[in-house]
Design an enzyme around this catalytic site. Structure first.
Site, PDB file in Angstrom:
ATOM      1  N   HIS A  21      -7.856  -5.650   0.405  1.00  0.00           N
ATOM      2  CA  HIS A  21      -6.584  -4.988   0.569  1.00  0.00           C
ATOM      3  C   HIS A  21      -5.909  -5.617   1.686  1.00  0.00           C
ATOM      4  CE1 HIS A  21      -4.331  -1.401   0.024  1.00  0.00           C
ATOM      5  NE2 HIS A  21      -4.205  -1.199   1.306  1.00  0.00           N
ATOM      6  N   SER A  25       0.814  -1.391   0.012  1.00  0.00           N
ATOM      7  CA  SER A  25       0.044   0.041   0.006  1.00  0.00           C
ATOM      8  C   SER A  25       0.842   1.242   0.086  1.00  0.00           C
ATOM      9  CB  SER A  25      -0.859   0.034   1.144  1.00  0.00           C
ATOM     10  OG  SER A  25      -2.281   0.508   0.744  1.00  0.00           O
TER      11      SER A  25
HETATM   12  C1  GCU Z   1      -5.182   4.969   2.228  1.00  0.00           C
HETATM   13  C2  GCU Z   1      -4.748   5.543   1.068  1.00  0.00           C
HETATM   14  C3  GCU Z   1      -4.012   4.775   0.108  1.00  0.00           C
HETATM   15  C4  GCU Z   1      -2.900   4.012   0.684  1.00  0.00           C
HETATM   16  C5  GCU Z   1      -3.484   3.292   1.745  1.00  0.00           C
HETATM   17  C6  GCU Z   1      -2.633   2.184   2.616  1.00  0.00           C
HETATM   18  O1  GCU Z   1      -6.261   3.887   1.676  1.00  0.00           O
HETATM   19  O2  GCU Z   1      -5.428   6.342   0.284  1.00  0.00           O
HETATM   20  O3  GCU Z   1      -3.432   5.522  -0.934  1.00  0.00           O
HETATM   21  O4  GCU Z   1      -2.459   3.002  -0.239  1.00  0.00           O
HETATM   22  O5  GCU Z   1      -4.458   4.131   2.748  1.00  0.00           O
HETATM   23  O6  GCU Z   1      -1.386   2.738   2.850  1.00  0.00           O
HETATM   24  O7  GCU Z   1      -3.131   1.219   3.340  1.00  0.00           O
END
Ligand code: GCU
Length: 408
Positions: free
Chosen positions: A387, A242
């Site tokens: 995710h 992420s």
């Molecule tokens: C949020 C953010 C993302 C990121 C994520 C994370 O959702 O909007 O851009 O990748 O956090 O790091 O878990």
């Protein structure tokens, strides 16, 4: 904000974002900023690649200082970790400047191996003590995200030990003959809009935003890894999830010691296109990320919020900076926010640079089926689910590394 720094782009080298031409299409990685075509490998290596790095520094991630001297202190070695399968080292990196800045590294190395081990290097979200349920691992001393297990008052407690065992899957990594080096993002930058981390100690002339600072942290850990006789310095695989996946790709683009990059579910600001037209519905936008996380990118990047088509690059150019080294973009079907369709478009758009450098690039311009790894040098993986980083992902990361490090 970007001030003069020797050897890097300076404020004033490039036009203000509002003066850049609108480009609805993806900018061609093989065309220079001045419109000249890049035809040879030499032109790419000598001109276009350095130019693209400067453009990314100037308009998006900010400039970072050169590597300082890294002093490594081995705090503890356990040759009998994971029931005797592995050697565990805890190492503290400091920079010889008396400023108290430290990166705490947990390195786990397989005991069964011939010669130095290939190594995954990955930043973690909750401190090294979360990665393995080992009561001796040092509890991270820094500010911690409040929503993580075993965290009280933004500090980790003993209850945080081993809470991310299923995220890191260290035992699987060791069983496949790889080492893993991990460290906490907050040792470098605490990920808060109101507070900088390590940047405070390197002078005000650098406009390195959080993601650039984290990527710089990967490089400092690699400074140590290349000196450790148990590690094969030619087989360093960077991985991150992420926001740390965005960091992984940036680190690999700027640090050629990274042999393979695996940005996992990275999306906007990393592996996902800035130009929404090249992404899927429901993906995070540049405006949204700059609003929610104003500290991740530099001041210039915010000027593209309503004008992404003025960006002189898109994220395929960041992938292309890794060429010809293998890069795997890894995704999940339900994680539309991270833009899995757009990420595939970025992989395909980086292909001409890989081809110019003699790499096979992408195996296909059609997105692979869910659960089927496209394991060409420009690789792509999408699984069912959400995710997260899990054991199935690690099986794929290890397969990809085996293939490209010719271990099987
Ligand atoms: C949020 C953010 C993302 C990121 C994520 C994370 O959702 O909007 O851009 O990748 O956090 O790091 O878990």
């Amino acid at each position: 904000m970007a001030l003069a720094i020797a050897g890097t782009a300076q404020s004033g080298d490039y036009p203000d974002p509002a003066k850049l031409p609108l480009k609805a299409d993806l900018p061609d990685p093989l065309v220079m900023f001045n419109g000249k075509k890049v035809i040879t490998k030499e032109q790419w290596l000598k001109s276009r690649r350095p130019e693209l790095k400067k453009l990314f520094e100037h308009y998006m991630y900010g400039h970072a200082p050169k590597a300082p001297k890294v002093i490594a202190k081995i705090e503890r070695i356990d040759k009998n970790a994971l029931g005797g399968k592995a050697t565990l080292k805890e190492i503290t990196l400091s920079f010889g400047r008396g400023d108290g800045v430290k990166i705490h590294v947990l390195l786990v190395i397989p005991n069964k191996r011939k010669g130095p081990a290939p190594v995954f290097v990955g930043m973690n979200f909750c401190g090294n003590q979360s990665v393995l349920a080992d009561p001796k691992i040092r509890l991270n001393p820094n500010w911690m995200y409040g929503n993580r297990k075993g965290v009280k008052g933004n500090r980790v407690t003993d209850a945080s030990r081993g809470t991310d065992v299923d995220v890191w899957n260290v035992e699987d990594i060791i069983d496949r003959g790889y080492a893993i080096a991990t460290f906490y993002s907050g040792d470098i930058d605490p990920d808060r809009p109101d507070q900088r981390g390590i940047q405070k100690n390197f002078g005000t002339e650098y406009d390195w935003a959080t993601i650039r600072a984290w990527a710089w942290g990967y490089s400092r850990v690699i400074d140590y890894l290349v000196t450790d006789a148990d590690i094969d310095a030619s087989k360093i695989i960077a991985v991150g999830h992420s926001r740390l996946g965005k960091t992984t790709l940036l680190a690999a683009a700027f640090d050629e010691r990274i042999a393979i990059a695996i940005p996992h579910q990275a999306g906007c600001g990393g592996t996902g296109p800035n130009r929404a037209a090249f992404g899927n519905k429901g993906a995070e936008s540049v405006k949204r990320i700059n609003t929610s996380f104003p500290h991740w990118f530099n001041a210039n990047f915010k000027k593209f919020n309503d004008d992404v088509e003025r960006l002189p690059f898109d994220q395929h150019c960041l992938i292309a900076l890794c060429a010809p080294r293998p890069v795997l973009l890894s995704n999940a079907v339900e994680d539309k926010w991270a833009n899995p369709d757009g990420q595939f478009n970025m992989v395909v758009a980086a292909d001409p640079v890989y081809k110019l450098l003699g790499s096979k690039g992408v195996a296909s311009k059609k997105m692979p089926a869910v659960g089927r790894l496209m394991n060409s040098p420009l690789g792509y993986w999408i699984r069912d689910g959400k995710h997260s980083m899990n054991r199935e992902d690690w099986r794929v990361f290890l397969d990809f590394a085996d293939k490209h490090l010719k271990r099987k």
